[in-house]
Design a protein around this motif. Structure first.
Motif, PDB file in Angstrom:
ATOM      1  N   VAL A 225      50.502  15.982  54.949  1.00  0.00           N
ATOM      2  CA  VAL A 225      51.251  15.980  53.699  1.00  0.00           C
ATOM      3  C   VAL A 225      51.819  17.713  53.545  1.00  0.00           C
ATOM      4  O   VAL A 225      51.405  18.594  54.416  1.00  0.00           O
ATOM      5  CB  VAL A 225      50.256  15.964  52.390  1.00  0.00           C
ATOM      6  CG1 VAL A 225      49.600  14.827  52.489  1.00  0.00           C
ATOM      7  CG2 VAL A 225      49.281  17.024  52.602  1.00  0.00           C
TER       8      VAL A 225
ATOM      9  N   ARG B  20      58.326  18.249  45.710  1.00  0.00           N
ATOM     10  CA  ARG B  20      58.988  17.158  46.421  1.00  0.00           C
ATOM     11  C   ARG B  20      57.716  16.950  47.699  1.00  0.00           C
ATOM     12  O   ARG B  20      57.530  17.767  48.502  1.00  0.00           O
ATOM     13  CB  ARG B  20      60.206  17.694  47.220  1.00  0.00           C
ATOM     14  CG  ARG B  20      60.649  16.741  48.091  1.00  0.00           C
ATOM     15  CD  ARG B  20      61.983  16.954  48.610  1.00  0.00           C
ATOM     16  NE  ARG B  20      62.191  18.041  49.100  1.00  0.00           N
ATOM     17  CZ  ARG B  20      62.173  18.381  50.563  1.00  0.00           C
ATOM     18  NH1 ARG B  20      61.671  17.587  51.180  1.00  0.00           N
ATOM     19  NH2 ARG B  20      62.231  19.541  50.903  1.00  0.00           N
ATOM     20  N   VAL B  21      57.087  15.770  47.645  1.00  0.00           N
ATOM     21  CA  VAL B  21      55.886  15.535  48.231  1.00  0.00           C
ATOM     22  C   VAL B  21      56.377  14.755  49.611  1.00  0.00           C
ATOM     23  O   VAL B  21      57.015  13.900  49.572  1.00  0.00           O
ATOM     24  CB  VAL B  21      54.879  14.554  47.527  1.00  0.00           C
ATOM     25  CG1 VAL B  21      53.751  14.211  48.900  1.00  0.00           C
ATOM     26  CG2 VAL B  21      54.399  15.489  46.328  1.00  0.00           C
ATOM     27  N   GLU B  22      56.026  15.241  50.760  1.00  0.00           N
ATOM     28  CA  GLU B  22      56.369  14.693  52.137  1.00  0.00           C
ATOM     29  C   GLU B  22      55.083  14.130  52.573  1.00  0.00           C
ATOM     30  O   GLU B  22      54.273  14.973  52.783  1.00  0.00           O
ATOM     31  CB  GLU B  22      56.994  15.653  53.140  1.00  0.00           C
ATOM     32  CG  GLU B  22      58.335  16.020  52.561  1.00  0.00           C
ATOM     33  CD  GLU B  22      58.938  17.084  53.779  1.00  0.00           C
ATOM     34  OE1 GLU B  22      58.433  17.210  54.606  1.00  0.00           O
ATOM     35  OE2 GLU B  22      60.076  17.421  53.452  1.00  0.00           O
TER      36      GLU B  22
ATOM     37  N   MET C  71      52.820   6.248  53.828  1.00  0.00           N
ATOM     38  CA  MET C  71      53.915   6.125  52.761  1.00  0.00           C
ATOM     39  C   MET C  71      53.259   5.026  51.946  1.00  0.00           C
ATOM     40  O   MET C  71      53.402   5.207  50.382  1.00  0.00           O
ATOM     41  CB  MET C  71      55.356   5.821  53.393  1.00  0.00           C
ATOM     42  CG  MET C  71      56.412   5.850  52.311  1.00  0.00           C
ATOM     43  SD  MET C  71      56.778   7.580  52.029  1.00  0.00           S
ATOM     44  CE  MET C  71      57.729   8.043  53.264  1.00  0.00           C
TER      45      MET C  71
ATOM     46  N   ALA D 176      50.660   6.558  49.657  1.00  0.00           N
ATOM     47  CA  ALA D 176      51.230   7.367  48.697  1.00  0.00           C
ATOM     48  C   ALA D 176      51.788   6.854  47.374  1.00  0.00           C
ATOM     49  O   ALA D 176      51.571   7.209  46.359  1.00  0.00           O
ATOM     50  CB  ALA D 176      52.366   8.344  49.302  1.00  0.00           C
TER      51      ALA D 176
ATOM     52  N   ARG E 112      50.475   6.871  43.437  1.00  0.00           N
ATOM     53  CA  ARG E 112      51.436   7.910  43.094  1.00  0.00           C
ATOM     54  C   ARG E 112      51.244   8.270  41.519  1.00  0.00           C
ATOM     55  O   ARG E 112      51.393   9.498  41.015  1.00  0.00           O
ATOM     56  CB  ARG E 112      52.788   7.250  43.037  1.00  0.00           C
ATOM     57  CG  ARG E 112      53.189   5.854  41.966  1.00  0.00           C
ATOM     58  CD  ARG E 112      54.722   5.306  42.205  1.00  0.00           C
ATOM     59  NE  ARG E 112      54.763   4.277  41.395  1.00  0.00           N
ATOM     60  CZ  ARG E 112      54.597   2.898  41.358  1.00  0.00           C
ATOM     61  NH1 ARG E 112      53.662   2.453  42.487  1.00  0.00           N
ATOM     62  NH2 ARG E 112      54.764   2.221  40.375  1.00  0.00           N
TER      63      ARG E 112
ATOM     64  N   SER F  98      58.274  14.282  42.940  1.00  0.00           N
ATOM     65  CA  SER F  98      59.136  13.195  43.934  1.00  0.00           C
ATOM     66  C   SER F  98      58.303  13.057  45.267  1.00  0.00           C
ATOM     67  O   SER F  98      57.533  13.809  45.684  1.00  0.00           O
ATOM     68  CB  SER F  98      60.470  13.950  43.931  1.00  0.00           C
ATOM     69  OG  SER F  98      60.465  14.590  45.010  1.00  0.00           O
ATOM     70  N   LEU F  99      58.431  11.858  45.796  1.00  0.00           N
ATOM     71  CA  LEU F  99      58.102  11.555  46.955  1.00  0.00           C
ATOM     72  C   LEU F  99      59.270  11.390  47.884  1.00  0.00           C
ATOM     73  O   LEU F  99      60.259  10.681  47.522  1.00  0.00           O
ATOM     74  CB  LEU F  99      57.123  10.069  46.879  1.00  0.00           C
ATOM     75  CG  LEU F  99      56.743   9.699  48.274  1.00  0.00           C
ATOM     76  CD1 LEU F  99      55.698  10.815  48.864  1.00  0.00           C
ATOM     77  CD2 LEU F  99      56.197   8.200  48.181  1.00  0.00           C
ATOM     78  N   ASP F 100      59.585  11.986  49.137  1.00  0.00           N
ATOM     79  CA  ASP F 100      60.507  12.181  49.868  1.00  0.00           C
ATOM     80  C   ASP F 100      60.378  10.809  50.732  1.00  0.00           C
ATOM     81  O   ASP F 100      59.568  10.879  51.611  1.00  0.00           O
ATOM     82  CB  ASP F 100      60.396  13.336  50.711  1.00  0.00           C
ATOM     83  CG  ASP F 100      61.764  13.585  51.556  1.00  0.00           C
ATOM     84  OD1 ASP F 100      62.391  12.636  51.768  1.00  0.00           O
ATOM     85  OD2 ASP F 100      62.325  14.587  51.659  1.00  0.00           O
TER      86      ASP F 100
END
Length: 259
Positions: free
Chosen positions: A193, A203-205, A211, A214, A218, A234-236
């Protein structure tokens, strides 16, 4: 090398280097972990675990990169000022202990990205034994696993300031929030992460294979991160990309070339 100070961050690269240096040089190898608000507490814990397990001569020092204007300003040269502070202090340790060399855990995969910290290493005559031996990241992990280093599969974990976009000043408060955000994400079961800090937006990676998890979690992610003070989460969809904040540099270079 005879004697060496290892810059030991708590990642797999420097862990392997510290273990091998200890096996070869014994008491003539000193692993040094530099702590500051930019180092996550979990990384210090990992470094201490490895040092205890292998009997490595280990020391913890404090660095003051947040007192360097070039670091706080967070230009694309931030890493240069960070590593300059680190190597300045490791140089003092080496001189005090009459140790011949300073070494870092860079491997050949590190040579392809934008890394101004490598310039600081060159200026301080810091050696990169794994680069000299032409060892890449996959080989680092293989060797670490073979030697029983518990961090052999630890995801890459750059310093927390790498989560802040260039031009946004680095502060103790923002570094603390980033660390709390990433701890929260890991507590929810995510392993790879990054919590990219864009003022009120996080902004979450996450890794490609995480994925789906996540998305499933969420609501919990949003709740946990908003509780830390973020207004938006946000989720990238591009997934985790090491050094993704360097994208702006590549975009700028492309635009300059086109003009």
């Amino acid at each position: 090398m005879g004697s060496v100070v290892i810059a030991f961050s708590g990642g797999v690269d420097s862990a392997l280097l510290a273990v091998v240096a200890h096996r070869v040089l014994g008491s003539n190898a000193l692993a040094v972990t530099a702590i500051s608000p930019a180092l996550a507490a979990r990384d210090l814990g990992d470094a201490e675990q490895v040092a205890d397990q292998f009997g490595i001569n280990h020391r913890v020092i404090r660095t003051a990169e947040l007192e360097r204007e070039g670091y706080v300003a967070n230009t694309p040269m931030r890493c240069y000022f960070c590593k300059t502070e680190l190597y300045d202090q490791l140089g003092v340790v080496a001189a005090d202990e009459d140790i011949a060399w300073i070494a870092n855990g860079a491997n050949t995969d590190d040579l392809g990205d934008y890394r101004p910290g490598m310039t600081a290493a060159t200026e301080h005559n810091v050696r990169s034994p794994m680069v000299e031996a032409q060892i890449d990241k996959a080989q680092v992990r293989e060797a670490a696993r073979w030697l029983g280093v518990p961090l052999w599969d630890k995801p890459a974990q750059p310093c927390l300031s790498s989560r802040i976009p260039y031009g946004t000043p680095v502060t103790i408060e923002s570094l603390g929030r980033i660390e709390e955000a990433e701890d929260a994400l890991r507590e929810l079961g995510l392993r790879e992460v990054r919590a990219r800090h864009h003022d009120r937006l996080c902004r979450v990676e996450v890794g490609e294979n995480e994925m789906d998890l996540a998305f499933e979690r969420r609501a919990e992610i949003v709740s946990r991160l908003k509780a830390l003070g973020y207004l938006w989460v946000s989720l990238d969809l591009s997934g985790l990309r090491s050094g993704s904040l360097n994208d702006v540099l590549r975009t700028t270079e492309t635009a300059s070339g086109a003009s």
